[in-house]
Every structure is written in C-alpha cells, then in structure tokens.
Design an enzyme around this catalytic site. Structure first.
Site, PDB file in Angstrom:
ATOM      1  N   ASP A  16      35.782  31.979  22.671  1.00 41.65           N
ATOM      2  CA  ASP A  16      34.783  30.911  22.804  1.00 41.65           C
ATOM      3  C   ASP A  16      35.426  29.555  22.527  1.00 41.65           C
ATOM      4  OD1 ASP A  16      32.324  29.653  23.099  1.00 41.65           O
ATOM      5  OD2 ASP A  16      31.259  30.965  21.728  1.00 41.65           O
ATOM      6  N   CYS A 240      30.692  26.016  25.635  1.00 44.00           N
ATOM      7  CA  CYS A 240      30.543  26.867  26.812  1.00 44.00           C
ATOM      8  C   CYS A 240      30.651  25.993  28.047  1.00 44.00           C
ATOM      9  CB  CYS A 240      29.202  27.602  26.787  1.00 44.00           C
ATOM     10  SG  CYS A 240      28.922  28.554  28.293  1.00 44.00           S
TER      11      CYS A 240
HETATM   12  P1  HMG Z   1      30.380  35.519  41.313  1.00 45.59           P
HETATM   13  O1  HMG Z   1      31.079  34.346  41.922  1.00 45.59           O
HETATM   14  O2  HMG Z   1      28.946  35.773  41.652  1.00 45.59           O
HETATM   15  O3  HMG Z   1      31.208  36.865  41.494  1.00 45.59           O
HETATM   16  O4  HMG Z   1      30.518  35.382  39.745  1.00 45.59           O
HETATM   17  P2  HMG Z   1      31.749  37.634  42.748  1.00 45.59           P
HETATM   18  O5  HMG Z   1      31.582  39.070  42.466  1.00 45.59           O
HETATM   19  O6  HMG Z   1      31.192  37.059  44.015  1.00 45.59           O
HETATM   20  O7  HMG Z   1      33.319  37.290  42.676  1.00 45.59           O
HETATM   21  C1  HMG Z   1      33.868  36.000  42.915  1.00 45.59           C
HETATM   22  C2  HMG Z   1      35.375  36.077  42.760  1.00 45.59           C
HETATM   23  O8  HMG Z   1      35.712  36.365  41.399  1.00 45.59           O
HETATM   24  C3  HMG Z   1      35.989  37.216  43.559  1.00 45.59           C
HETATM   25  O9  HMG Z   1      37.300  36.800  43.901  1.00 45.59           O
HETATM   26  C4  HMG Z   1      36.063  38.350  42.574  1.00 45.59           C
HETATM   27  O10 HMG Z   1      37.063  39.288  42.855  1.00 45.59           O
HETATM   28  C5  HMG Z   1      36.398  37.615  41.290  1.00 45.59           C
HETATM   29  P3  HMG Z   1      37.677  36.397  45.421  1.00 45.59           P
HETATM   30  O11 HMG Z   1      37.337  37.600  46.223  1.00 45.59           O
HETATM   31  O12 HMG Z   1      36.803  35.213  45.738  1.00 45.59           O
HETATM   32  O13 HMG Z   1      39.140  36.082  45.322  1.00 45.59           O
HETATM   33  N1  HMG Z   1      35.907  38.309  40.117  1.00 45.59           N
HETATM   34  C6  HMG Z   1      36.657  38.628  39.044  1.00 45.59           C
HETATM   35  N2  HMG Z   1      37.961  38.442  38.778  1.00 45.59           N
HETATM   36  C7  HMG Z   1      38.412  38.894  37.591  1.00 45.59           C
HETATM   37  N3  HMG Z   1      37.631  39.488  36.660  1.00 45.59           N
HETATM   38  C8  HMG Z   1      36.322  39.673  36.906  1.00 45.59           C
HETATM   39  C9  HMG Z   1      35.790  39.240  38.140  1.00 45.59           C
HETATM   40  N4  HMG Z   1      34.559  39.277  38.669  1.00 45.59           N
HETATM   41  C10 HMG Z   1      34.644  38.716  39.876  1.00 45.59           C
HETATM   42  N5  HMG Z   1      35.553  40.248  35.975  1.00 45.59           N
HETATM   43  C11 HMG Z   1      30.780  36.429  37.587  1.00 45.59           C
HETATM   44  C12 HMG Z   1      29.952  36.339  38.859  1.00 45.59           C
HETATM   45  C13 HMG Z   1      29.973  37.183  36.582  1.00 45.59           C
HETATM   46  C14 HMG Z   1      32.086  37.147  37.902  1.00 45.59           C
HETATM   47  C15 HMG Z   1      31.079  34.986  37.110  1.00 45.59           C
HETATM   48  O14 HMG Z   1      29.877  34.308  37.022  1.00 45.59           O
HETATM   49  C16 HMG Z   1      31.774  34.917  35.782  1.00 45.59           C
HETATM   50  O15 HMG Z   1      32.922  35.331  35.635  1.00 45.59           O
HETATM   51  N6  HMG Z   1      31.093  34.376  34.767  1.00 45.59           N
HETATM   52  C17 HMG Z   1      31.608  34.281  33.418  1.00 45.59           C
HETATM   53  C18 HMG Z   1      31.308  32.933  32.842  1.00 45.59           C
HETATM   54  C19 HMG Z   1      31.832  32.853  31.442  1.00 45.59           C
HETATM   55  O16 HMG Z   1      32.827  33.464  31.082  1.00 45.59           O
HETATM   56  N7  HMG Z   1      31.130  32.063  30.605  1.00 45.59           N
HETATM   57  C20 HMG Z   1      31.506  31.849  29.258  1.00 45.59           C
HETATM   58  C21 HMG Z   1      31.359  33.073  28.404  1.00 45.59           C
HETATM   59  S1  HMG Z   1      29.709  33.351  27.853  1.00 45.59           S
HETATM   60  C22 HMG Z   1      29.573  32.338  26.459  1.00 45.59           C
HETATM   61  O17 HMG Z   1      30.453  31.575  26.160  1.00 45.59           O
HETATM   62  C23 HMG Z   1      28.356  32.506  25.599  1.00 45.59           C
HETATM   63  C24 HMG Z   1      28.634  33.249  24.284  1.00 45.59           C
HETATM   64  O18 HMG Z   1      29.628  32.594  23.516  1.00 45.59           O
HETATM   65  C25 HMG Z   1      27.341  33.300  23.474  1.00 45.59           C
HETATM   66  C26 HMG Z   1      26.688  31.924  23.398  1.00 45.59           C
HETATM   67  O19 HMG Z   1      27.206  31.023  22.716  1.00 45.59           O
HETATM   68  O20 HMG Z   1      25.688  31.789  24.100  1.00 45.59           O
HETATM   69  C27 HMG Z   1      29.080  34.677  24.548  1.00 45.59           C
HETATM   70 MG    MG Z   2      29.275  30.828  22.306  1.00 51.11          MG
END
Ligand code: HMG
Ligand code: MG
Length: 301
Positions: A16, A240
C-alpha cells in the site's frame, strides 16, 4: 477497559505504501525494506500485488521481489490478488497467503477493479476456492467502509453485506478499510459493531488511512470493540492510486507507540522499526510521515 492483550501488526508499507509512488522503486530497495521490517519483528508483511501492471506499474516486479526476500520462519508475506491471473502469478511465486479486495461502494469497485461489487465477489469466490484447495490462506479486504470518494456516505449495512460474503467464501480474516481516511471514532465503532453482529470480532481487522489525522483515534475505537489486528504502513507511506487525495496508512511506528503505552504486546522492536523507516525515506528522499519516528530521531540526534 477491556482492550486486547496482544495485537497482530499487519504491515502494508511495501504494498500500500509503495503502490502510489510515481518513480519505480528498484527491486533491491523493496527487498531491503521487507527484510528490515521482518527483522523488526513484524509478523506479517504484505509484500506486493499481483494486479495488472497497466493499473499499478510500480508493483509489476512482484515475482522478482518475492524471489529475493529472505523469508523469515513464522512470518507471512501476503500479496494482493484481483483475479485468476493474479492467483496464477502468486502460486508460481510460492505465496502461501493472498488478499482479495472488494469495496463497499459501487463507484469505488468500478474505479479500482473495473467491475461491480457483485462481479468482483463472483471473481473472488472462484479465486478463493482455488487458493483454499491449494492450502493458501485468503484474507478479504473491503475498501471505502467509512466513506467513498465518489459515492460519499457508506451505510454500515453495505460493509456488513460484503464482509459476510467474503467470510462465507472462506477468508480467515476480513479487513475493514477506511481508504480515504474520512472516518471518525464514532463511525468506526458503528461499522465494527454492525459487522461483528455477523462475524466474530477475532476475525476482523482494521485498516486506516490517515488523510484527516483520524487513524490513531479510529484504531483505538476499534481496539475498544475488541479488534486485535491492524494494518499500518512504515513511515506512513502510501495512498491508493484510485482514490484521489488519499494519503498513506497510519504509520506503523505511531501505532506501535500507542500499543506499547497501552501495554499491548506486539513482538515488534521500535528501534529496528524506526531504522526500517529511515531506510525507505532516505531512498525516497523525503521526511518520514511518522510523528513518533520524527520525535525519536530528533531525541537521538
Ligand atoms: P481490466 O482492465 O478490466 O482487466 O482490469 P482485463 O482482464 O481486461 O485485463 C487488462 C490487461 O491486464 C490484460 O493485459 C490482462 O492480461 C492484464 P493485455 O491483454 O491488455 O496485455 N491483467 C493482469 N496482468 C497481471 N496480473 C493480473 C492481471 N489481470 C489482468 N492479475 C483488474 C481489472 C482487476 C485486473 C484491474 O482493475 C486491476 O489490476 N486493479 C487493481 C487495482 C489496484 O491494485 N488498486 C490498489 C490496491 S487496492 C487498495 O489499495 C485498497 C486497500 O489498501 C484497502 C483500502 O485502503 O481501501 C487494499
Ligand atoms: Mg489501503
């Protein structure tokens, strides 16, 4: 006062904390940070994320980081996993714990994971089943439990509904997160009390960002509800990328100072923790976000 005697400090700085950094932090520095955090006695260090590198470029090096850390026996190194592809990456990297992450508001779910709450939960159920079959522990985090940057107020009932689903799928713990730090102690208590009507309080954790300076007060409110697991970030790093203006989590040093003052056991060494914070802040070229670290360093100088 009926506070827990022990708290499990769940360090999220390397994930984070760093995910929001614009310049890519080299693998060696991430590894150096994680190893210093475990040396300080932290029992859990959330190491990185297996998310899309298009969404979070900073953590695209997850496999290399996990391959290079010195895995300390007894320490868990959970990683964030949003979907099947992320799970495959985590398995290949030898992870024994993953974190799935949903949201209590539709707008945040869309911005953070490009799907509705229900679509996300369906995805997570599949990931969770597969992980549990392989003996991988699963934690469930819920974002925006105390307010959403897009939808505003969040009803505790919405948080409880998502929490129940994550718990029912087999998460060993459900973490209630205040992503943008707008919560205050009364609201924090209300949310934890609502969720705890359905899930044992021992299975709940708190994750407070400190954007409005309320994170320690909220931590204390949750302690009073019986919560004994808290996320925090070394030096208060982070934010974030999908919640504009959100600053870092409550600083680990500040949480430890409060817990020590309450005679609550953690197993964490303050001196080593402050040094871990100094290490990453020196690299980033910025002062620590921890008031306690600042005070202790000034005193030592
Ligand atoms: P999307 O664009 O809808 O996904 O994203 P997709 O399935 O269409 O894939 C798009 C591209 O990403 C593709 O590549 C996939 O292969 C690749 P391309 O074909 O275009 O070359 N891809 C991946 N690559 C590696 N690892 C993967 C993966 N998945 C797809 N796992 C998705 C949907 C969920 C993937 C995207 O929205 C995402 O990765 N989101 C994560 C965002 C994030 O990390 N946010 C911060 C963390 S949460 C947070 O901080 C909150 C927390 O601290 C608690 C709080 O404070 O609230 C936990
Ligand atoms: Mg957080």
């Amino acid at each position: 006062m009926n506070l827990p005697k022990k708290v499990r400090m769940f360090e999220v700085g390397p994930r984070d904390g760093l995910q929001n950094e614009k310049n890519v932090v080299p693998v060696e520095i991430k590894v150096g940070l994680i190893d210093r955090l475990t040396e300080a006695g932290l029992p859990v260090v959330e190491a990185t994320s297996f998310v899309s590198p298009k969404w979070v470029p900073q953590l695209a090096d997850a496999p290399e980081v996990l391959a290079k850390i010195r895995r300390k026996p007894g320490v868990s190194y959970p990683v964030l996993v949003p979907n099947r592809k992320g799970l495959d990456g985590a398995i290949a990297a030898g992870c024994d714990e993953i974190v799935i992450f949903g949201a209590a508001s539709e707008a945040f779910s869309k911005r953070n994971t490009n799907c509705t709450i229900a679509e996300g939960l369906a995805r997570f159920a599949e990931v969770c089943d597969e992980a549990l079959d392989r003996g991988i522990r699963v934690r469930g985090d819920i974002s925006v439990c105390l307010g959403c940057p897009y939808d505003g107020e969040v009803d505790p009932a919405q948080v409880t509904a998502v929490a129940r689903e994550l718990y029912a799928m087999g998460c060993y713990e459900v973490c209630i997160a205040d992503t943008i730090g707008v919560g205050t102690p009364g609201k924090t208590r209300a949310v934890f009390e609502d969720v705890a009507r359905h899930i044992p309080v021992e299975k709940l954790a708190g994750h407070f960002h400190d954007t409005y300076g309320q994170a320690l007060a909220n931590t204390y409110a949750a302690l009073e509800c019986g919560v004994a697991v808290f996320d925090s970030s070394i030096a208060g790093l982070g934010g974030c990328p999908y919640a504009k203006g959100a600053t870092g989590n409550v600083a680990t040093e500040d949480v430890l100072f409060m817990l020590e003052g309450l005679n609550i056991e953690t197993g964490v060494d303050m001196g080593k923790l402050v040094e871990a914070g100094r290490y990453i802040c020196d690299f980033l070229g910025r002062p620590t976000g921890s008031r306690v670290a600042r005070a202790l360093m000034a005193k030592a100088a």
